[in-house]
Design a protein around this motif. Structure first.
Motif, short mmCIF file in Angstrom:
data_model
loop_
_atom_site.label_atom_id
_atom_site.label_comp_id
_atom_site.label_asym_id
_atom_site.label_seq_id
_atom_site.Cartn_x
_atom_site.Cartn_y
_atom_site.Cartn_z
N ASP A 53 -41.95 3.46 66.66
CA ASP A 53 -42.86 2.59 65.92
C ASP A 53 -44.27 3.19 65.89
N ARG A 54 -44.68 3.68 64.74
CA ARG A 54 -45.98 4.34 64.62
C ARG A 54 -47.14 3.35 64.76
N ILE A 55 -46.90 2.08 64.40
CA ILE A 55 -47.98 1.10 64.53
C ILE A 55 -48.16 0.68 65.98
N GLU A 56 -47.06 0.54 66.72
CA GLU A 56 -47.19 0.26 68.15
C GLU A 56 -47.91 1.41 68.85
N ALA A 57 -47.55 2.64 68.50
CA ALA A 57 -48.22 3.80 69.09
C ALA A 57 -49.71 3.76 68.80
N GLY A 58 -50.07 3.49 67.54
CA GLY A 58 -51.48 3.42 67.18
C GLY A 58 -52.22 2.32 67.92
N THR A 59 -51.55 1.18 68.13
CA THR A 59 -52.18 0.06 68.83
C THR A 59 -52.52 0.43 70.27
N PHE A 60 -51.61 1.11 70.96
CA PHE A 60 -51.88 1.50 72.35
C PHE A 60 -52.94 2.61 72.42
N LEU A 61 -52.96 3.48 71.44
CA LEU A 61 -54.00 4.52 71.41
C LEU A 61 -55.38 3.91 71.22
N VAL A 62 -55.48 2.94 70.32
CA VAL A 62 -56.77 2.26 70.12
C VAL A 62 -57.18 1.54 71.40
N ALA A 63 -56.23 0.93 72.09
CA ALA A 63 -56.54 0.23 73.34
C ALA A 63 -57.10 1.20 74.38
N GLY A 64 -56.52 2.40 74.46
CA GLY A 64 -57.02 3.39 75.39
C GLY A 64 -58.43 3.82 75.07
N ALA A 65 -58.70 4.06 73.78
CA ALA A 65 -60.05 4.47 73.37
C ALA A 65 -61.05 3.34 73.56
#
Length: 418
Positions: free
Chosen positions: A232-244
């Motif tokens: 899931d590319r959107i789930e991946a993006g969501t966790f990356l934004v959370a990290g940043a």
């Protein structure tokens, strides 16, 4: 009704595994209707939307079995109904994806007009125009789409605009049609490519998926297949934004960075450090988040499904950012809830948001309005002072598998209140 409580202020650290993509699993599960036999699917996420489409398949006469962690078998040998009832379809727009396969295999379908998130009009007229071009007789009657065709015929179809669901529905229908179908101005998302790969494994002839022109040569029958759902590319993006956002260091595993390059580019523009590998992406938050402008676009542009998450990130940026939403006209419902937490966001001309960065957000009780808005409120809670409680998280459960557990493993102070 469940809520999620977050006590913010903790930088996230660690690794998280990305689940199978809901938006790939739904059309692929629907494609099992084209086959007289059992198809097996792995890496299927446990989500409300997945439960909904499996219930729908069972109601149509299929045998559905969950065989293990993330494995689902669908036997459509007993497919004997052509009606997708309102009670099953109203919960999820993707239910319309059974329309094309039912008409292609059984010659008729009666499918309730779908429901789903309140993020604006997502009409199915492009699906219906395409089926009509392929020879189907279409009637809208008492809230249902009724379609009938002895056998669909190949056609040259040009979409008025790229439509993911329309492209998927007509790809499936054309696989069993008589002759060649050309889809022009087709959607190009990775989920389209994933569906085409499955159809080809079934014995279909689909060429050009991932480009704006897809050519399908119809065949007389398809065979069962075993396949794995893409991450899931959107789930991946969501966790990356959370990290940043939290100034953390987060690595997402079991992902395909090529599927979310636009997200990676914008993260780097905010000052975040992003590294990628074949199946992983690592983000490290910047000392100061930089403002950027974003315009949502069809793939491979910046995805509308990441707009709300980036709005939270930019709420903490230095300077002013502008987000233009071009896909859905009602996808800023989360703005009022973020404003309650202290975000400085103003809306202009209905589809543009101006975000002036603030030094901090403040925890508050908030209400989720749709799937991605739910995720954005979780992210806001992760960085806010004090405690945030997100209500109506049934939206969240439609598209994120065990999100609170995954955030907990990264160090977040988060829990579900049942």
């Amino acid at each position: 009704m469940d809520s999620i409580e977050i006590k913010g202020g903790v930088p996230l650290h660690g690794e998280v595994r990305i689940s199978g993509a809901k938006n790939a699993a739904l059309p692929i599960l629907a494609s099992s209707l084209l086959v007289e036999g059992t198809c097996t699917f792995e890496n299927v996420p446990r989500l409300k939307d997945i439960d909904s489409i499996l219930l729908l398949l069972e109601d149509l006469g299929c045998s559905v079995t969950r065989q293990g962690e993330g494995e689902v078998a669908v036997d459509a040998q007993g497919l004997n109904r052509t009606e997708a009832a309102y009670d099953l379809v109203r919960k999820m727009r993707a239910s319309i994806l059974v329309l094309g396969p039912l008409v292609a295999r059984l010659g008729r379908a009666r499918v309730s007009l779908p429901g789903g998130c309140a993020i604006g009009a997502r009409p199915v007229d492009l699906h219906l125009k395409g089926l009509e071009a392929m020879g189907a007789r279409i009637r809208l009657h008492h809230g249902y789409v009724e379609a009938e065709a002895h056998r669909l015929k190949g056609a040259d179809i040009c979409f008025d605009m790229p439509t993911v669901g329309g492209t998927e529905n007509l790809m499936m229908a054309a696989s069993l049609a008589d002759g060649e179908t050309i889809l022009r101005n087709a959607a190009r998302e990775p989920e389209i490519v994933a569906l085409a790969d499955v159809l080809n494994a079934m014995g279909a002839s689909v060429q050009g998926a991932g480009t704006s022109k897809i050519i399908i040569q119809g065949v007389s029958s398809l065979k069962p297949v075993s396949t794995t759902i893409i991450p899931d590319r959107i789930e991946a993006g969501t966790f990356l934004v959370a990290g940043a956002l939290t100034g953390g260091d987060v690595t997402v595993r079991d992902c395909n960075p090529d599927h979310f390059r636009a997200v990676i580019d914008k993260l780097r523009a905010t000052g975040a450090s992003v590294e990628t590998g074949p199946d992983w992406t690592r983000v490290r938050g910047p000392e100061v988040i930089q403002s950027v402008d974003i315009t949502t676009q069809p793939y491979p542009g910046f995805p509308t499904d990441m707009q709300a998450q980036f709005m939270v990130l930019l709420s903490m940026a230095e300077g002013t950012s502008v987000i233009s939403e071009t896909i859905f006209e009602n996808r800023f419902i989360h703005v009022s809830e973020l404003q309650r937490m202290g975000a400085a966001i103003s809306l202009h001309a209905g589809n543009t948001a101006k975000i002036r960065g603030v030094k901090e957000l403040s925890g508050a009780p908030v209400m989720a309005s749709d799937l991605r808005a739910s995720a954005s409120l979780i992210l806001a809670g992760l960085v806010a002072t004090n405690t945030t409680v997100v209500h109506r998280v049934y939206h969240l459960d439609r598209g994120y598998e065990a999100i609170e557990e995954k955030f907990s493993r990264l160090g977040a102070r988060i829990r579900r209140i049942r």
